[in-house]
Design an enzyme around this catalytic site. Structure first.
Site: not given
Lengths: 347, 281
Positions: A17-19, A22-23, A25, A41, A133
Site C-alpha cells: 500500500l505504501g512505503e 520506518f517500513g 505497509v 512492517k 506530524d
C-alpha cells in the site's frame, strides 16, 4: 505451531500500500475474520539501538488512546527481524482525495472531514498526546468513510509545559511558525496549525504554504498572513532561530478563499494565529459556529459516496502483488502455563 | 472535590490472581527479586529516573509470569532488556553502549576475574557479543509480552492523592515522599505486588500508609450516616477517589508491612490497620 508462526500465517499479504520512513505497509487478509487489514512492517533486527523508538511510541499511544477517528491497532506480532503492526484497512488517504480533482468536495463534505479530524485531534490532546506530524497523507479513510489519524511515530506526551522538545517535527508545509523559529517548548498549538493548513488545503485543493525550505516556508506564511508584530505574537523575537523579515501587510483572506463563508474564514484565522497560546483548541474548534450553520457536516457515509464518485477508485487495486507470507521465526520460549498464555492482550 | 471527578476504572489486563502468583516457586520469586535489584542498581549507574527502573521491573515480572526466567544465564539479559525498553517507552533515551557497559559491569561485579566489574567498551569483540544478546533479549521480551508495553505506574496517582488530601504543602510533601519511598521498596522486595493490584489501588494504599505512619488524619467529609453522596461538593474519602475497595487496601498494607519485617510486628500491623479503619467509621 508456535504463536508467532501462527500469527504470521493468519494474515495473507495481497499488495503493497505504501512505503514510509520506518517500513512498508501491506494490504493483507485476516484469514480468521475474513477482513482486510493493513500491516505496517517495521524493521527491528539491524537497528543500531535495537527496536525503533517510533514503533514503540506508536504501539504505546495506540494501545492507550482509542477513538473512532484514530487508527485502530488490531494486533502486533514480531518475526526475526520485524515488528508488524496490524491496523484497520483504509481505502484512501486525504491527500489522494484532495488531489483527485474529479471529486468535487462541497462545503458539507469539507465540514464533515474537518469535524472528523478535529474529533481525533481533540481525543489525542485530551490524553496529553501531541501528534506532531499531521498532514493529509497521515489522515486515512476507512471503508465506512470515517477519517482516521495515523502515523504516531513522532507523537509525544506533553505533560509538562516547560519540558523541551525537538523542533524537527511536522512536515514542513504543515509546520507551525514557532517550530520554524526553533522553539523547543511548545504545545497543542503545533497540531492546530497543521489542522488549519489541512482545512485550507481542502478548500483550495492545493497546499496552502508549500515552502521548499524553512525560510521559504516562513516567506509563504507571511505572504498569506502578513508578518506578525510583537503585539500579535509576544516573544517571537526571542525564539532561538528568529529571523526578521521585511514587514508585509496582511492581504484579505477572502482574495484566496473566494467561496468560503465568513464562519469558515473566522475558524481558519483562529487555526492560523501566530501566537500559539491564542490559537484555537480542537475542542473549541468543534464548538465553532462553522459547524452549527447550514450546510451541516456530512456523515461519513455521504463522504464515502462522494469519494467513490471520483477517479481515485477506478485506478486502485492494480499496483503491486507480493508472494504469500514471509518466513517466520518461531517463538522458542517455553510457555510456563497454558492458561496464563491465553491472557495475552486482545486488541 | 466533587464526586463526578472519580476516575474511571480500566479493565485490568495484566493482573494475576493470588493463586497464580502463589504458584511461582519461592526460589524463583527470590530470583526475580534479585533481578529487580539488579535493574535498580543499573538504573542508578545510568542516572535514570526511578520510575523508569520501576517500569522495567514490572515488565520483568510480567515476563516471568508468562515465561519462566530459565535458563538463568539468559535472565540478566532479559532484565537488562526490560530496562532498555523502559528507557525507550518512558522517553528517557540511553545509548545502547552505555546500557551494555553498565549492565555488564554490575552483573560481573565481585566475580573472581573482575572484582570491580568487567568494562565492555564499544568496538570490542565482547561488546558485539553482549550487544547481540541484549538486542535479542529485547525482541524476546516484546514478543513474549505480545508488544503490550503500556502500563500505568502508581507514581502520578500518589502525587495526585497527596496534593488533594494533604492540607498544607508540608503535609503534601510528607505524604508523597513517604509513599514514594515505600513504593520504591515494593519494586525490590515485593515486585509481584504490581501485577496483583492496579496502580491506583497501590497508590491509594501507600498514601493511606504514609498518613498512618505520620498519624495524619486524611480529611474526609463523608457524612456519618453513610448518605454522603448528597453533597456534591464534598471531598470524597481517600479510598473513594480512585474507587478502591478497602479490603484490597488492607491486603496491600499487609503485603507492604510484611516486607518491612521484623520492624513491624503483626500486632503493630493490626493496630495501625484498625486505627485507620476506626478513623473512617
Amino acid at each position: 505451531m508456535s504463536e508467532a508462526n501462527h500469527r504470521v500465517k493468519r494474515y495473507q499479504k495481497e499488495k503493497v500500500l505504501g512505503e514510509g520512513t520506518f517500513g512498508i505497509v501491506n494490504k493483507a487478509k485476516d484469514t480468521k475474520t475474513g477482513q482486510y487489514v493493513a500491516i505496517k512492517k517495521v524493521r527491528m533486527g539491524n537497528s543500531k539501538d535495537g527496536v525503533a523508538i517510533p514503533a514503540l511510541r506508536e504501539i504505546k499511544i495506540l494501545q492507550d488512546v482509542r477513538h473512532e477517528n484514530l487508527i485502530n491497532l488490531l494486533d502486533v506480532f514480531g518475526t526475526s527481524s520485524n515488528i508488524n503492526l496490524v491496523f484497520d484497512y483504509c481505502i484512501a488517504d486525504l491527500e489522494q482525495i484532495i488531489k483527485d480533482k474529479t471529486i468535487a468536495l462541497s462545503t458539507a463534505e469539507v465540514k464533515g472531514a474537518l469535524k472528523m479530524i478535529l474529533c481525533g485531534v481533540a481525543k489525542l490532546h485530551e490524553n496529553w498526546v501531541l501528534h506532531r506530524d499531521l498532514k493529509p497523507s497521515n489522515i486515512l479513510m476507512d471503508t465506512q468513510g470515517v477519517l482516521k489519524l495515523t502515523d504516531f511515530g513522532l507523537s509525544k506526551l506533553f505533560a509538562s509545559p516547560y519540558r523541551k522538545y525537538t523542533n524537527q517535527v511536522v512536515t514542513r508545509w504543515y509546520r507551525a511558525p514557532e517550530l520554524l523559529f526553533g522553539a523547543t517548548q511548545y504545545g497543542t498549538g503545533i497540531d492546530m496549525w497543521s489542522v488549519g493548513c489541512i482545512f485550507a488545503e481542502m478548500m483550495l485543493r492545493q497546499p496552502y504554504f508549500p515552502g521548499d525550505s524553512d525560510i521559504d516556508q516562513l516567506s509563504k506564511i507571511y505572504s498569506a498572513l502578513g508578518t506578525p508584530t510583537e503585539e500579535e505574537w509576544p516573544g517571537v523575537a526571542a525564539l532561538p532561530a528568529y529571523v526578521e523579515f521585511t514587514p508585509k501587510p496582511r492581504p484579505p483572506m477572502r482574495q484566496t478563499f473566494t467561496a468560503a463563508s465568513d464562519e469558515a474564514l473566522d475558524l481558519l484565522n483562529q487555526f492560523l494565529l501566530f501566537d500559539p497560546w491564542k490559537r484555537i483548541s480542537a475542542q473549541d474548534a468543534l464548538n465553532h459556529p462553522y459547524f452549527k450553520k447550514p450546510p451541516l457536516p456530512c456523515s461519513p457515509n455521504q463522504f464515502l459516496e462522494k469519494v467513490k464518485s471520483g477517479r481515485l477508485f477506478l485506478d486502485s487495486d492494480s499496483r503491486y502483488s507480493l508472494n504469500q507470507v514471509e518466513t517466520d521465526d518461531p517463538l522458542s520460549k517455553r510457555r510456563r502455563y497454558s492458561d496464563l498464555g491465553k491472557r495475552r492482550l486482545e486488541f | 472535590m466533587a464526586q463526578n471527578t472519580l476516575v474511571e476504572n480500566k479493565q485490568p489486563l495484566w493482573l494475576f490472581s493470588a493463586e497464580e502468583i502463589a504458584s511461582i516457586p519461592p526460589y524463583e520469586k527470590q530470583f526475580v527479586r534479585k533481578l529487580a535489584a539488579y535493574i535498580i542498581v543499573c538504573s542508578e549507574w545510568l542516572s535514570l529516573p526511578l520510575p523508569v527502573a520501576h517500569y522495567a521491573v514490572v515488565l520483568l515480572t510480567r515476563y516471568d509470569m508468562l515465561y519462566d526466567l530459565e535458563p538463568r544465564t539468559e535472565a540478566p539479559y532479559i532484565a537488562a532488556a526490560c530496562l532498555f525498553l523502559a528507557c525507550k517507552v518512558q522517553e528517557t533515551h540511553k545509548r545502547l553502549r552505555d546500557v551494555v557497559f553498565w549492565t555488564v559491569k554490575v552483573r560481573t561485579r565481585k566475580s573472581r576475574d573482575y572484582p570491580g566489574g568487567e568494562e565492555v567498551l564499544e568496538g570490542s569483540v565482547r561488546y558485539v557479543e553482549e550487544k547481540e544478546n541484549l538486542l535479542s533479549a529485547e525482541r524476546d521480551v516484546l514478543r513474549c509480552l505480545h508488544f503490550d508495553i503500556f502500563l500505568e505506574t502508581p507514581h502520578s496517582s500518589i502525587v495526585q492523592l497527596a496534593k488533594i488530601y494533604g492540607n498544607t504543602r508540608e503535609n503534601q510533601r510528607m505524604l508523597a515522599q513517604f509513599a514514594l519511598n515505600v513504593l520504591h521498596d515494593t519494586y525490590v522486595s515485593i515486585p509481584f505486588l504490581h501485577i496483583r493490584y492496579r496502580a491506583k489501588e497501590i497508590a491509594t494504599a501507600l498514601v493511606a500508609f504514609a498518613a498512618a505512619m505520620y498519624d495524619y488524619a486524611l480529611p474526609d467529609k463523608t457524612i456519618e450516616n453513610g448518605q454522603s453522596g448528597q453533597n456534591e461538593s464534598r471531598l470524597v474519602a481517600f479510598h473513594e477517589y480512585f474507587q478502591v475497595n478497602r479490603i484490597v487496601l488492607n491486603e496491600i498494607w499487609k503485603r507492604v508491612l510484611d516486607c518491612y519485617e521484623p520492624e513491624y510486628s503483626s500486632e503493630d500491623k493490626t493496630n495501625s490497620l484498625s486505627k485507620e479503619e476506626n478513623r473512617h467509621r
